[in-house]
Design an enzyme around this catalytic site. Structure first.
Site, short mmCIF file in Angstrom:
data_model
loop_
_atom_site.label_atom_id
_atom_site.label_comp_id
_atom_site.label_asym_id
_atom_site.label_seq_id
_atom_site.Cartn_x
_atom_site.Cartn_y
_atom_site.Cartn_z
N TYR A 203 0.94 -1.53 0.06
CA TYR A 203 0.04 0.04 -0.07
C TYR A 203 0.87 1.64 -0.13
CZ TYR A 203 0.53 0.60 5.61
OH TYR A 203 1.22 0.90 6.42
N CYS A 204 0.31 2.20 -0.10
CA CYS A 204 1.32 3.46 -0.33
C CYS A 204 -0.03 4.91 -0.82
CB CYS A 204 1.68 3.97 -1.81
SG CYS A 204 1.34 3.57 -3.48
N THR A 205 0.21 6.09 -0.73
CA THR A 205 -0.58 6.92 -0.42
C THR A 205 -1.44 7.17 -1.43
OG1 THR A 205 0.91 8.40 0.37
CG2 THR A 205 -1.36 9.83 -0.56
N ILE A 232 -4.08 4.32 -0.01
CA ILE A 232 -5.02 4.99 1.51
C ILE A 232 -6.56 5.58 1.16
CG2 ILE A 232 -4.50 6.07 3.23
CD1 ILE A 232 -1.74 5.06 3.32
#
Length: 344
Positions: A203-205, A232
């Site tokens: 996961y990342c932004t 996210i």
């Protein structure tokens, strides 16, 4: 005739003060949106000018990177131009139906101007073309599928930098101690090297770094690579809209003037100066330093928004003394790092 005269309107020429005043005087609302797409762009410079001309007329602001491998954008769009913005972007074949991630918290102050830059890559990763194939990426998981995979014991990896995960993360995730995405990729491969047959969740932004990471991991023999659809930002939207359990704790760091969106009420980090619970990032008021760090309201007042007494002294010094002080003091000059507070 100046051959570049026709392009002089394709850059911002206002001062920071004028930009702030312009934004403050607006009487309409804005929507902060991010999007990306890996797609072959034959002439990034021409695409850059096309988009700038189009978005400048719609009063869009933001930071956009264009490269031969695609586009990565974070933008602020006037609400009354939203439909025009969407239709014009989708009219470009390469960007038709590109998915949007809408900001969780939005005060309309995310960007002051429009910047579109041509880069070698839309995310700086230092990888060679033969080290990944962006047509062979991991499976995209919805928020519900992500939660289920977490409950089943999958390995969760945060593909953001340490100053991002310091204020928020998925509980139990691997949090690499890296300052850049380029540093993080080999660290992640090394930490996962004995788990190539396990289910991996990235996961990342907003998803763009996970797209590259998943391709990189698959190139290195990982068999079950998955990534959070929309990052996210979109996870939070899905959780709210579908009434799902929120497994993200704290704030999501964002790369605009807001510096963060609250996902849960938990404050998991501390002021880097006094140690009080705090998750508000700021840049040192001494522009010669410009350090990104976490500062509470009390320390902001005590240090005049600076990261140290040295920077405060420089900031408040008379102009005649600044040159001499600059010779004596060592400033970080923009590094996004600060040693976290540790209690005695």
């Amino acid at each position: 005739m100046d051959p570049n005269s026709s392009k002089k309107h394709l850059i911002n020429r206002l001062s920071p003060e004028e930009l702030k005043e312009r934004l403050a005087n607006e009487t309409f609302k804005r929507t902060t949106v991010s999007f990306y797409k890996y797609v072959i762009i034959d002439d990034p410079a021409e695409m850059r000018d096309t988009l700038y001309s189009m978005w400048d007329k719609l009063q869009c602001y933001g930071r956009i990177y264009i490269a031969g491998e695609g586009i990565n954008a974070q933008m602020s769009v006037p609400d009354h131009f939203w439909q025009d913005f969407k239709e014009q972007l989708y009219s470009i074949t390469d960007f038709n139906n590109i998915p949007f991630k809408i900001a969780v918290e939005d005060d309309g102050q995310s960007f002051l101007k429009l910047q579109i830059k041509v880069r070698k890559q839309i995310v700086a990763d230092g990888l060679k073309p033969e080290e990944y194939d962006v047509t062979n990426v991991g499976k995209h998981l919805s928020a519900d599928e992500w939660n289920t995979a977490m409950d089943e014991g999958a390995i969760v990896v945060d593909m953001r930098n340490h100053y991002e995960s310091e204020i928020g993360y998925f509980d139990g995730a691997i949090l690499p101690d890296a300052e850049t995405f380029k540093e993080e990729l080999p660290e992640v491969v090394d930490r996962l090297k004995d788990n190539k047959d396990k289910k991996i969740l990235l996961y990342c932004t907003g998803g763009v770094r996970c797209e590259k990471t998943s391709a990189y991991l698959k190139h290195h023999g990982f068999s079950d690579v998955n990534q959070l659809l929309g990052g996210i930002i979109d996870y939070s939207r899905q959780v709210e809209n579908e009434h799902l359990e929120n497994k993200f704790v704290g704030k999501n760091f964002v790369f605009d003037n807001r510096m963060g969106e609250r996902i849960s009420d938990d404050v998991i980090s501390h002021c880097h100066q006094c140690g009080k619970p705090c998750d508000t990032h700021t840049n040192c008021s001494n522009k010669q330093c410009n350090l990104l760090f976490i500062q509470c309201d009390s320390c902001r007042t005590e240090y005049n928004g600076c990261c140290s007494n040295d920077c405060k002294s420089y900031l408040l010094a008379p102009p005649a003394q600044k040159q001499e002080l600059a010779k004596q003091l060592v400033f970080t000059r923009g590094k996004r790092f600060h040693k976290p507070f540790k209690s005695a």
